[in-house]
Design a protein around this motif. Structure first.
Motif, PDB file in Angstrom:
ATOM      1  N   GLU A  63       0.874  -1.487  -0.378  1.00  0.00           N
ATOM      2  CA  GLU A  63      -0.015  -0.099   0.536  1.00  0.00           C
ATOM      3  C   GLU A  63       0.850   1.488  -0.080  1.00  0.00           C
ATOM      4  OE1 GLU A  63      -3.324   1.943   2.498  1.00  0.00           O
ATOM      5  OE2 GLU A  63      -2.434   0.489   2.775  1.00  0.00           O
ATOM      6  N   ASN A  67       0.507   3.301  -3.051  1.00  0.00           N
ATOM      7  CA  ASN A  67       0.611   5.067  -2.611  1.00  0.00           C
ATOM      8  C   ASN A  67       2.306   6.323  -3.104  1.00  0.00           C
ATOM      9  OD1 ASN A  67      -1.531   4.451  -1.304  1.00  0.00           O
ATOM     10  ND2 ASN A  67      -1.316   4.932   0.333  1.00  0.00           N
ATOM     11  N   SER A  68       3.159   5.691  -3.184  1.00  0.00           N
ATOM     12  CA  SER A  68       4.029   6.807  -3.229  1.00  0.00           C
ATOM     13  C   SER A  68       3.933   5.872  -5.057  1.00  0.00           C
ATOM     14  CB  SER A  68       4.982   5.851  -3.029  1.00  0.00           C
ATOM     15  OG  SER A  68       6.268   5.176  -3.471  1.00  0.00           O
ATOM     16  N   ASP A  71       1.667   9.277  -5.917  1.00  0.00           N
ATOM     17  CA  ASP A  71       1.952  10.591  -5.571  1.00  0.00           C
ATOM     18  C   ASP A  71       3.001  11.360  -6.420  1.00  0.00           C
ATOM     19  OD1 ASP A  71       2.497  12.857  -3.844  1.00  0.00           O
ATOM     20  OD2 ASP A  71       4.846  12.616  -2.866  1.00  0.00           O
TER      21      ASP A  71
END
Length: 161
Positions: A63, A67-68, A71
């Motif tokens: 996760e 998420n990175s 981003d």
């Protein structure tokens, strides 16, 4: 010239010095009143890294990694958008609605060829920087592999380091 160009795939690493290749794509766009799709490929070398794959199986790590990536893609989209706006202001022949962008993950040459197929591009435009070594004497390996594996015309623009 290439007959009937309506869709141009411009592949870029968003590195400094990549504008000459984009301007070549814009020139084609202006000549043919075409659409440009700006492609940036995030190289996913991690897929072959067994240690990283093992780590990503742990709770929460996948996760955090995903998420990175989200981003990073958001930041890249902002950078591409800024690049477009700067170029559109400088070049009267390009309208914002003629340009779209996509960010994909994968091995760069394979992803470029696949994206060209996906959008049914009439031509692929990309830059290449000089590399050292016999294998890269004339052109970078990504550009060479795209030319060897694409069924579409490829316009290679030499870039400065």
């Amino acid at each position: 010239m290439i007959p009937g160009v309506k869709k141009i795939l411009y592949a870029s690493d968003i590195d400094k010095g990549s504008r000459p290749a984009f301007r070549a794509a814009v020139s084609l766009c202006g000549h043919y009143d075409a659409q440009i799709t700006y492609l940036h490929v995030l190289e996913n070398e991690h897929q072959d890294n067994m240690a990283l794959q093992s780590l990503l199986k742990e709770d929460g790590m996948r996760e955090m990694y995903e998420n990175s990536l989200v981003d990073l893609k958001t930041k890249l989209e902002a950078r591409i958008d800024k690049f477009f706006k700067e170029e559109v202001e400088e070049l009267d022949m390009l309208k914002e609605e003629q340009v779209s962008s996509m960010i994909r993950e994968g091995k760069p040459w394979k992803t470029i060829v696949a994206a060209a197929d996906e959008i049914d591009a009439d031509v692929i435009v990309m830059g290449t920087r000089p590399h050292s070594g016999i294998g890269h004497a004339l052109m970078g390996s990504t550009a060479t592999k795209v030319m060897q594996n694409s069924k579409r015309p490829v316009l290679i623009v030499p870039l400065k380091k």
